[in-house]
Design an enzyme around this catalytic site. Structure first.
Site, mmCIF file in Angstrom:
data_model
loop_
_atom_site.group_PDB
_atom_site.id
_atom_site.type_symbol
_atom_site.label_atom_id
_atom_site.label_comp_id
_atom_site.label_asym_id
_atom_site.label_seq_id
_atom_site.Cartn_x
_atom_site.Cartn_y
_atom_site.Cartn_z
ATOM 1 N N ARG A 37 15.451 -78.428 25.837
ATOM 2 C CA ARG A 37 15.091 -79.722 25.743
ATOM 3 C C ARG A 37 14.220 -80.598 25.193
ATOM 4 O O ARG A 37 13.953 -81.887 25.287
ATOM 5 C CB ARG A 37 14.677 -80.192 27.371
ATOM 6 C CG ARG A 37 15.781 -79.857 28.355
ATOM 7 C CD ARG A 37 15.583 -79.779 29.998
ATOM 8 N NE ARG A 37 16.945 -79.256 30.578
ATOM 9 C CZ ARG A 37 17.113 -77.954 31.008
ATOM 10 N NH1 ARG A 37 16.529 -77.088 30.506
ATOM 11 N NH2 ARG A 37 18.211 -77.593 31.620
ATOM 12 N N HIS A 122 16.453 -64.600 33.985
ATOM 13 C CA HIS A 122 17.675 -65.021 33.487
ATOM 14 C C HIS A 122 18.414 -63.798 32.511
ATOM 15 O O HIS A 122 19.270 -63.842 31.767
ATOM 16 C CB HIS A 122 17.563 -66.190 32.713
ATOM 17 C CG HIS A 122 17.376 -67.426 33.566
ATOM 18 N ND1 HIS A 122 16.769 -68.577 33.334
ATOM 19 C CD2 HIS A 122 17.716 -67.513 34.933
ATOM 20 C CE1 HIS A 122 16.666 -69.283 34.243
ATOM 21 N NE2 HIS A 122 17.134 -68.633 35.236
HETATM 22 P P1 CNA Z 1 13.309 -76.219 28.401
HETATM 23 O O1 CNA Z 1 14.031 -76.855 29.384
HETATM 24 O O2 CNA Z 1 14.061 -76.326 26.909
HETATM 25 O O3 CNA Z 1 11.853 -76.712 28.301
HETATM 26 C C1 CNA Z 1 11.328 -76.192 27.385
HETATM 27 C C2 CNA Z 1 9.865 -76.957 27.523
HETATM 28 O O4 CNA Z 1 8.760 -76.254 26.707
HETATM 29 C C3 CNA Z 1 9.806 -78.508 27.188
HETATM 30 O O5 CNA Z 1 8.924 -79.062 28.253
HETATM 31 C C4 CNA Z 1 8.960 -78.497 25.635
HETATM 32 O O6 CNA Z 1 8.557 -79.591 25.770
HETATM 33 C C5 CNA Z 1 8.291 -77.156 25.896
HETATM 34 N N1 CNA Z 1 7.721 -76.746 24.679
HETATM 35 C C6 CNA Z 1 8.208 -76.496 23.635
HETATM 36 N N2 CNA Z 1 7.877 -75.718 22.476
HETATM 37 C C7 CNA Z 1 6.424 -75.545 23.238
HETATM 38 C C8 CNA Z 1 5.420 -74.952 22.684
HETATM 39 N N3 CNA Z 1 5.247 -74.415 21.559
HETATM 40 N N4 CNA Z 1 4.215 -74.956 23.541
HETATM 41 C C9 CNA Z 1 4.332 -75.740 24.925
HETATM 42 N N5 CNA Z 1 5.580 -76.136 25.439
HETATM 43 C C10 CNA Z 1 6.357 -76.165 24.513
HETATM 44 O O7 CNA Z 1 13.521 -74.682 28.720
HETATM 45 P P2 CNA Z 1 13.311 -73.998 30.364
HETATM 46 O O8 CNA Z 1 12.932 -72.576 29.818
HETATM 47 O O9 CNA Z 1 12.381 -74.618 31.138
HETATM 48 O O10 CNA Z 1 14.830 -73.882 30.714
HETATM 49 C C11 CNA Z 1 14.991 -72.720 31.248
HETATM 50 C C12 CNA Z 1 16.274 -72.283 30.533
HETATM 51 C C13 CNA Z 1 16.199 -71.969 28.994
HETATM 52 C C14 CNA Z 1 16.529 -70.854 30.886
HETATM 53 O O11 CNA Z 1 17.467 -70.750 31.244
HETATM 54 C C15 CNA Z 1 16.365 -69.894 29.380
HETATM 55 O O12 CNA Z 1 17.231 -68.912 29.619
HETATM 56 C C16 CNA Z 1 16.868 -71.066 28.551
HETATM 57 N N6 CNA Z 1 16.404 -70.582 27.102
HETATM 58 C C17 CNA Z 1 15.559 -69.809 26.689
HETATM 59 C C18 CNA Z 1 15.292 -69.361 25.458
HETATM 60 C C19 CNA Z 1 14.652 -68.207 25.061
HETATM 61 O O13 CNA Z 1 15.069 -66.885 25.595
HETATM 62 N N7 CNA Z 1 13.850 -68.001 23.911
HETATM 63 C C20 CNA Z 1 15.687 -70.432 24.390
HETATM 64 C C21 CNA Z 1 16.345 -71.483 24.856
HETATM 65 C C22 CNA Z 1 16.806 -71.625 26.120
#
Ligand code: CNA
Length: 241
Positions: A37, A122
């Site tokens: 997001r 997850h």
């Molecule tokens: P999201 O909804 O994408 O939220 C991410 C949040 O992190 C946002 O509010 C950003 O502003 C914030 N953010 C981004 N970078 C940073 C940083 N460096 N420091 C601090 N804050 C930061 O992701 P959520 O995890 O809330 O949503 C859940 C989903 C995303 C889950 O089902 C995951 O499996 C899924 N996901 C996982 C991955 C992974 O495994 N790396 C990658 C992409 C999505």
């Protein structure tokens, strides 16, 4: 970075006996894996279908080739390495001061950092199994094949990842709830807190200090101490003593 934020967080960590970490995709953006997001996240890009569909049980069942194209291209990150946030948590656990890492991430980077008590709500891209015979495969087996990966029995291999439309594992949820309920400090970081039921688990926290480290928009937690900075950069400055 605001020095007083770091000092306050350091004081909290110094007095904590048992920290629980609740993290999301933002924990791995500093390792080069896009979140969903943020403005550079996967939801801001254009695909054949919306990302929620590309990562759904229905897509896996009905359009398996499209699922794997998206999954290989956007989700699997073979080269990613743990960043300062992952490493800090592994150190805190070694020091006996962490009740657990509860993560919504599926990238396995907490494992790579050396954390042992990790509740992967997850699932993980590192675990895969045959939908026909149940044989287990690691990530290498997925990497070694192109397109839809198949088992030696001919069955399709599925990642052990909770897709949209699938339920969470009861044992993982119970472990996560225990880790959250037994902690005196909770750090919520890098998550928009919009994906349920995972996001709802933070309500089990009964401790004293609740810290949020997040860069962008998220569902607010009333009464929390907010640090609007990168989680890796922030935790990388905290000493374990
Ligand atoms: P999201 O909804 O994408 O939220 C991410 C949040 O992190 C946002 O509010 C950003 O502003 C914030 N953010 C981004 N970078 C940073 C940083 N460096 N420091 C601090 N804050 C930061 O992701 P959520 O995890 O809330 O949503 C859940 C989903 C995303 C889950 O089902 C995951 O499996 C899924 N996901 C996982 C991955 C992974 O495994 N790396 C990658 C992409 C999505």
């Amino acid at each position: 970075m605001d020095k007083s934020d770091i000092e306050k967080l350091q004081e909290i960590i110094d007095r904590s006996k048992s920290v629980v970490f609740f993290g999301g995709a933002g924990v791995s953006t500093e390792s080069g894996i896009p979140d969903f997001r943020s403005k550079d996240g996967l939801y801001s890009q254009k695909y054949k279908y919306p990302p929620e569909y590309m990562l759904s049980h229905d897509c896996f069942m009905d359009k398996t080739a499209d699922f794997y194209e998206f999954y290989r291209d956007k989700i699997l990150a073979y080269e990613a390495k743990p960043n300062a946030a992952h490493l800090f948590l592994a150190e805190l656990e070694k020091a006996g001061r962490l009740s657990g890492v509860v993560t919504q991430n599926i990238d396995g980077l907490h494992d790579d950092a050396g954390s042992k008590r990790v509740y992967e709500l997850h699932g993980s891209v590192r675990r895969n199994y045959c939908t026909r015979c149940g044989a287990f495969y690691g990530l290498e087996a997925i990497k070694a094949q192109k397109g839809i990966p198949h088992c030696s029995c001919g069955g399709v291999i599925k990642p052990d990842v909770v897709l949209y439309g699938e339920g969470l594992d009861d044992d993982v949820v119970s472990g996560a709830v225990r880790a959250i309920a037994s902690a005196d400090t909770m750090i919520v970081a890098g998550t928009s807190l919009t994906v349920y039921p995972a996001a709802g688990l933070i309500r089990y926290f009964r401790g004293r200090d609740l810290v949020v480290i997040n860069l962008g928009e998220m569902n607010e937690i009333p009464g929390a101490f907010y640090i609007h900075q990168k989680v890796g950069e922030t935790l990388g400055q905290i000493k374990i003593r």
